[in-house]
Design a protein around this motif. Structure first.
Motif: not given
Length: 218
Positions: A71-78
């Protein structure tokens, strides 16, 4: 309660360092994840450290592998980090996610891969039917030495997947791992380095809130 951010080198068959894994661990036990920190918050913490100190500095010019809940793949910080320097090791989230989130994560993953990011999938994820699409997309499977007898690993190798064998603790384990694996990590090869130490309560209250506010304003 305190926790550590550490990095540990990953080696190829020739003994060359090819990447560093960066992860959270409980202070006093480098093998134990701090259960007080949710997986998605762990991603926030590590991404902040990478943005603060720089991927090249922490990775010493090598790629960096991060443990990331799906679910953390949606983190914009990447998007603020160089994709070509990252390997994302996907682990199952702590809370069950639905098909909408899975499909969104797969779309994000496609963009990451197009930008040069590499995908690894943890042993825990290959056991779950729900995450088989991520297994198909992965080039690397990470597995602790203790699970090497699982016949699914040989099947994945036959399909062209590479194996990163972790938690190698002695010469006997390393010799066996060399027969099966492609990449290797463990205290026998080199112990992790501590990058930073935190107290959980103050850190979650202050720096995580600041990072989340920054992401929402981006």
């Amino acid at each position: 309660m305190s926790f550590l951010i550490a990095k540990q080198p990953i080696f190829d068959k020739k003994g060359n360092v090819v990447a560093y894994e960066v992860y959270l661990r409980k202070k006093g036990n480098m093998l134990e994840y701090p259960k007080e920190v949710p997986y998605n918050r762990s991603t926030h913490i590590i991404l902040e450290i990478l943005m603060e100190h720089g991927v090249n500095k922490i990775g010493e010019g090598k790629k960096i592998m991060l443990n990331v809940s799906i679910d953390s793949l949606l983190n914009k910080a990447f998007e603020n980090l160089p994709s070509e320097k990252l390997i994302l090791e996907l682990i199952p989230p702590q809370i069950q996610i639905g098909t909408i989130v899975i499909n969104q994560a797969l779309k994000r993953l496609e963009k990451f891969k197009e930008a040069g990011m590499l995908l690894a999938v943890s042993y825990a994820a290959i056991l779950r039917e729900l995450y088989q699409e991520f297994v198909k997309e992965a080039f690397l499977i990470t597995v602790d030495y203790q699970h090497l007898a699982d016949p699914r690993l040989a099947s994945l190798k036959a399909k062209g997947k590479k194996l990163l064998i972790t938690k190698i603790e002695n010469e006997k384990e390393y010799s066996k791992a060399l027969e099966i694996g492609d990449f290797f990590e463990g205290n026998y090869l080199e112990a992790p380095y501590v990058l930073k130490e935190f107290e959980i309560a103050p850190y979650l209250k202050n720096t995580l809130v600041r990072l989340i506010a920054m992401l929402h304003s981006a």
